[in-house]
Motif scaffolding. Structure first.
Motif, PDB file in Angstrom:
ATOM      1  N   GLY A 108      10.210  -2.165  -9.671  1.00 21.49           N
ATOM      2  CA  GLY A 108      10.276  -3.605  -9.886  1.00 21.49           C
ATOM      3  C   GLY A 108      10.748  -4.406  -8.692  1.00 21.49           C
ATOM      4  O   GLY A 108      11.156  -5.552  -8.832  1.00 21.49           O
ATOM      5  N   LEU A 109      10.663  -3.825  -7.492  1.00 23.87           N
ATOM      6  CA  LEU A 109      11.138  -4.540  -6.307  1.00 23.87           C
ATOM      7  C   LEU A 109       9.998  -5.121  -5.471  1.00 23.87           C
ATOM      8  O   LEU A 109      10.210  -6.026  -4.669  1.00 23.87           O
ATOM      9  N   GLY A 110       8.798  -4.599  -5.652  1.00 21.53           N
ATOM     10  CA  GLY A 110       7.676  -4.978  -4.790  1.00 21.53           C
ATOM     11  C   GLY A 110       7.305  -6.448  -4.885  1.00 21.53           C
ATOM     12  O   GLY A 110       7.190  -7.135  -3.866  1.00 21.53           O
ATOM     13  N   ILE A 111       7.120  -6.925  -6.095  1.00 24.13           N
ATOM     14  CA  ILE A 111       6.705  -8.322  -6.238  1.00 24.13           C
ATOM     15  C   ILE A 111       7.848  -9.293  -5.902  1.00 24.13           C
ATOM     16  O   ILE A 111       7.616 -10.276  -5.207  1.00 24.13           O
ATOM     17  N   PRO A 112       9.092  -8.998  -6.298  1.00 23.62           N
ATOM     18  CA  PRO A 112      10.187  -9.846  -5.794  1.00 23.62           C
ATOM     19  C   PRO A 112      10.224  -9.913  -4.266  1.00 23.62           C
ATOM     20  O   PRO A 112      10.446 -10.978  -3.686  1.00 23.62           O
ATOM     21  N   LEU A 113       9.973  -8.785  -3.600  1.00 29.13           N
ATOM     22  CA  LEU A 113       9.935  -8.804  -2.133  1.00 29.13           C
ATOM     23  C   LEU A 113       8.808  -9.703  -1.635  1.00 29.13           C
ATOM     24  O   LEU A 113       9.005 -10.530  -0.734  1.00 29.13           O
ATOM     25  N   GLY A 165      -9.942  -1.919  -9.377  1.00 29.21           N
ATOM     26  CA  GLY A 165      -9.213  -1.100 -10.354  1.00 29.21           C
ATOM     27  C   GLY A 165      -8.851  -1.898 -11.593  1.00 29.21           C
ATOM     28  O   GLY A 165      -9.422  -2.960 -11.867  1.00 29.21           O
ATOM     29  N   ASP A 166      -7.854  -1.381 -12.319  1.00 26.82           N
ATOM     30  CA  ASP A 166      -7.427  -2.027 -13.559  1.00 26.82           C
ATOM     31  C   ASP A 166      -6.916  -3.437 -13.311  1.00 26.82           C
ATOM     32  O   ASP A 166      -6.245  -3.707 -12.321  1.00 26.82           O
ATOM     33  N   ALA A 167      -7.229  -4.298 -14.257  1.00 31.10           N
ATOM     34  CA  ALA A 167      -6.691  -5.652 -14.208  1.00 31.10           C
ATOM     35  C   ALA A 167      -5.270  -5.648 -14.782  1.00 31.10           C
ATOM     36  O   ALA A 167      -4.861  -4.697 -15.437  1.00 31.10           O
ATOM     37  N   VAL A 169      -8.212  -9.893  -6.830  1.00 31.10           N
ATOM     38  CA  VAL A 169      -7.928 -10.350  -5.473  1.00 31.10           C
ATOM     39  C   VAL A 169      -6.465 -10.801  -5.399  1.00 31.10           C
ATOM     40  O   VAL A 169      -5.971 -11.466  -6.302  1.00 31.10           O
ATOM     41  N   ILE A 170      -5.804 -10.387  -4.327  1.00 25.60           N
ATOM     42  CA  ILE A 170      -4.445 -10.864  -4.056  1.00 25.60           C
ATOM     43  C   ILE A 170      -4.488 -11.604  -2.718  1.00 25.60           C
ATOM     44  O   ILE A 170      -5.040 -11.086  -1.746  1.00 25.60           O
ATOM     45  N   ARG A 171      -3.966 -12.811  -2.691  1.00 22.83           N
ATOM     46  CA  ARG A 171      -3.951 -13.600  -1.455  1.00 22.83           C
ATOM     47  C   ARG A 171      -2.515 -13.793  -0.996  1.00 22.83           C
ATOM     48  O   ARG A 171      -1.652 -14.188  -1.784  1.00 22.83           O
ATOM     49  N   ASN A 213       0.976  -1.338  -4.572  1.00 19.63           N
ATOM     50  CA  ASN A 213       0.779  -1.647  -5.991  1.00 19.63           C
ATOM     51  C   ASN A 213      -0.652  -1.385  -6.438  1.00 19.63           C
ATOM     52  O   ASN A 213      -0.886  -0.877  -7.531  1.00 19.63           O
ATOM     53  N   ILE A 214      -1.605  -1.747  -5.597  1.00 24.66           N
ATOM     54  CA  ILE A 214      -3.009  -1.510  -5.948  1.00 24.66           C
ATOM     55  C   ILE A 214      -3.259  -0.009  -6.125  1.00 24.66           C
ATOM     56  O   ILE A 214      -3.841   0.429  -7.118  1.00 24.66           O
ATOM     57  N   ILE A 215      -2.791   0.771  -5.166  1.00 24.84           N
ATOM     58  CA  ILE A 215      -3.019   2.216  -5.246  1.00 24.84           C
ATOM     59  C   ILE A 215      -2.314   2.800  -6.470  1.00 24.84           C
ATOM     60  O   ILE A 215      -2.896   3.554  -7.246  1.00 24.84           O
ATOM     61  N   LYS A 216      -1.040   2.390  -6.651  1.00 20.93           N
ATOM     62  CA  LYS A 216      -0.224   2.974  -7.717  1.00 20.93           C
ATOM     63  C   LYS A 216      -0.632   2.470  -9.105  1.00 20.93           C
ATOM     64  O   LYS A 216      -0.745   3.250 -10.036  1.00 20.93           O
ATOM     65  N   HIS A 217      -0.807   1.162  -9.232  1.00 18.53           N
ATOM     66  CA  HIS A 217      -1.001   0.602 -10.576  1.00 18.53           C
ATOM     67  C   HIS A 217      -2.473   0.331 -10.914  1.00 18.53           C
ATOM     68  O   HIS A 217      -2.905   0.622 -12.024  1.00 18.53           O
ATOM     69  N   PRO A 232       3.702 -12.933 -16.087  1.00 17.76           N
ATOM     70  CA  PRO A 232       5.094 -12.582 -16.410  1.00 17.76           C
ATOM     71  C   PRO A 232       5.810 -11.896 -15.258  1.00 17.76           C
ATOM     72  O   PRO A 232       7.013 -12.130 -15.049  1.00 17.76           O
ATOM     73  N   VAL A 233       5.075 -11.069 -14.509  1.00 22.07           N
ATOM     74  CA  VAL A 233       5.689 -10.329 -13.409  1.00 22.07           C
ATOM     75  C   VAL A 233       6.101 -11.289 -12.286  1.00 22.07           C
ATOM     76  O   VAL A 233       7.199 -11.197 -11.719  1.00 22.07           O
ATOM     77  N   VAL A 234       5.210 -12.227 -11.979  1.00 23.53           N
ATOM     78  CA  VAL A 234       5.494 -13.190 -10.919  1.00 23.53           C
ATOM     79  C   VAL A 234       6.637 -14.108 -11.335  1.00 23.53           C
ATOM     80  O   VAL A 234       7.560 -14.390 -10.548  1.00 23.53           O
TER      81      VAL A 234
HETATM   82  N1  LIG Z   1      -2.101  -4.581  -8.198  1.00 19.60           N
HETATM   83  C1  LIG Z   1      -1.604  -4.336  -9.424  1.00 19.60           C
HETATM   84  N2  LIG Z   1      -2.413  -3.887 -10.401  1.00 19.60           N
HETATM   85  C2  LIG Z   1      -1.929  -3.619 -11.623  1.00 19.60           C
HETATM   86  N3  LIG Z   1      -0.633  -3.788 -11.978  1.00 19.60           N
HETATM   87  C3  LIG Z   1       0.219  -4.241 -11.054  1.00 19.60           C
HETATM   88  C4  LIG Z   1      -0.216  -4.548  -9.731  1.00 19.60           C
HETATM   89  N4  LIG Z   1       0.832  -5.002  -9.039  1.00 19.60           N
HETATM   90  C5  LIG Z   1       1.877  -4.976  -9.889  1.00 19.60           C
HETATM   91  N5  LIG Z   1       1.530  -4.526 -11.102  1.00 19.60           N
HETATM   92  C6  LIG Z   1       2.425  -4.409 -12.274  1.00 19.60           C
HETATM   93  O1  LIG Z   1       3.590  -5.178 -12.009  1.00 19.60           O
HETATM   94  C7  LIG Z   1       4.767  -4.358 -12.054  1.00 19.60           C
HETATM   95  C8  LIG Z   1       5.767  -4.817 -11.017  1.00 19.60           C
HETATM   96  O2  LIG Z   1       5.327  -4.529  -9.698  1.00 19.60           O
HETATM   97  P1  LIG Z   1       6.396  -4.308  -8.564  1.00 19.60           P
HETATM   98  O3  LIG Z   1       5.691  -4.009  -7.301  1.00 19.60           O
HETATM   99  O4  LIG Z   1       7.349  -5.447  -8.563  1.00 19.60           O
HETATM  100  O5  LIG Z   1       7.222  -3.031  -9.050  1.00 19.60           O
HETATM  101  P2  LIG Z   1       6.775  -1.510  -9.082  1.00 19.60           P
HETATM  102  O6  LIG Z   1       5.522  -1.334  -8.294  1.00 19.60           O
HETATM  103  O7  LIG Z   1       6.753  -1.069 -10.493  1.00 19.60           O
HETATM  104  O8  LIG Z   1       7.986  -0.779  -8.342  1.00 19.60           O
HETATM  105  P3  LIG Z   1       8.328  -0.851  -6.775  1.00 19.60           P
HETATM  106  O9  LIG Z   1       7.405  -1.859  -6.157  1.00 19.60           O
HETATM  107  O10 LIG Z   1       9.760  -1.282  -6.716  1.00 19.60           O
HETATM  108  O11 LIG Z   1       8.114   0.511  -6.257  1.00 19.60           O
HETATM  109  C9  LIG Z   1       4.257  -2.945 -11.871  1.00 19.60           C
HETATM  110  O12 LIG Z   1       5.106  -1.985 -12.475  1.00 19.60           O
HETATM  111  C10 LIG Z   1       2.886  -2.997 -12.532  1.00 19.60           C
HETATM  112  O13 LIG Z   1       3.024  -2.832 -13.927  1.00 19.60           O
END
Ligand SMILES: Nc1ncnc2c1ncn2[C@@H]1O[C@H](COP(=O)(O)OP(=O)(O)OP(=O)(O)O)[C@@H](O)[C@H]1O
Ligand SMILES: [Mg+2]
Lengths: 124, 137
Positions: free
Chosen positions: B103-108, B79-81, B127-129, B46-50, B86-88
């Motif tokens: 949308g599976l990463g944070i549920p996992l 990186g970006d804040a 920071v993520i703990r 998530n950090i790398i991607k988002h 809402p996601v949690v």
């Molecule tokens: N470290 C982060 N920095 C910025 N935004 C984040 C970060 N982690 C999560 N997010 C936001 O929360 C959303 C949900 O994250 P989540 O990991 O559940 O799904 P995803 O990354 O979109 O898809 P997947 O994990 O299933 O590949 C992301 O789409 C992003 O918008």
């Protein structure tokens, strides 16, 4: 560490993808590419044989989610076979078994697809 | 133990095996360790991607503390804040597989860990703990 790899074989009109190793954000694009190639060749009956898959993260799971509607819309499906308990747990935690079929053996998954002749009739 | 990486997915495998070795050496339960490792992979991905929008070369700092009964990681990026609330909260109410990809990463992470905490200071650092206690047999 075990190399990631995908081997594709045909069983009639069903494509079996044997996915091996660690499926994460680094390796998922490779799976995505193979799936795209198959679908573009009209191969939409897909079995993921995951016996040798050691690991899967959401990046890998996302690839199945990305293509399932399209392959089902074209008369195919994505089915899963021979998962290790550890990998199955990840699918299960997220509710995949409600929307996808899982089989202990690849042969059973392949057989679940309607036969080629009836599918041809359907297509004509 | 501290591990610093840059924002490229190819580093995930190395981080996973480092943690696995560490877990083995302190006697942390293997099944719990693999769940912890998957959650941490999701956080890094998530950090790398988002947070870094898949751009390479940006720093990610991982501080790891492993004991026989508990695994703990603190991951810092610049990186970006984002607003995690809402996601949690959606992840805590996760019921079924979404219709579309993602949308599976944070549920996992929510399901695999005992505690996840996002400590976001926009423009400063994120920071993520992650905390996982050994399963009681
Ligand atoms: N470290 C982060 N920095 C910025 N935004 C984040 C970060 N982690 C999560 N997010 C936001 O929360 C959303 C949900 O994250 P989540 O990991 O559940 O799904 P995803 O990354 O979109 O898809 P997947 O994990 O299933 O590949 C992301 O789409 C992003 O918008
Ligand atoms: Mg994610």
């Amino acid at each position: 560490m075990d190399e990631f790899g995908i081997k594709v074989s045909q069983q009639g009109d069903v494509s079996v993808l044997r996915v091996k190793g660690y499926l994460d954000a680094h390796t998922a694009p490779e799976l995505e590419k193979r799936m795209q190639e198959l679908i573009s060749q009209d191969r939409v009956r897909l079995v993921m044989e995951l016996a040798e898959l050691e690991y899967i993260s959401s990046a890998g799971l996302g690839v199945f989610m990305a293509y399932v509607d399209e392959v089902r819309g074209r008369g195919g499906d994505i089915k899963f076979s021979s998962l290790t308990p550890r990998v199955y747990t990840v699918f299960d935690l997220l509710g995949f078994p409600i929307l996808y079929e899982f089989f202990p053996e690849t042969g059973e998954a392949v057989k679940r697809f309607p036969h080629a002749d009836s599918a041809d009739r359907g297509r004509a | 133990m501290d591990v610093n990486i840059t924002s490229e997915f190819r580093h995930l495998a190395r981080v996973r095996s480092l943690i696995e070795e560490r877990a083995d050496s302190v006697g942390f339960d293997r099944a719990a360790a693999s769940e912890f490792i998957l959650a941490l992979d999701e956080a890094l991905t998530n950090i790398i991607k988002h947070a870094y929008h898949s751009q390479p070369g940006h720093p990610i700092e991982i501080h790891l503390s492993m004991q026989s009964d508990e695994a703990y990681a603190e991951i810092t990026d610049y990186g970006d804040a984002f607003d995690p609330d809402p996601v949690v909260s959606a992840a805590q109410h996760y019921k079924e597989l979404p219709k579309h990809r993602g949308g599976l990463g944070i549920p996992l992470m929510e399901r695999l860990l005992d505690a996840v905490e996002f400590d976001i200071r926009p423009g400063v650092r994120n920071v993520i703990r992650l905390r996982k206690r050994r399963k009681v047999a």
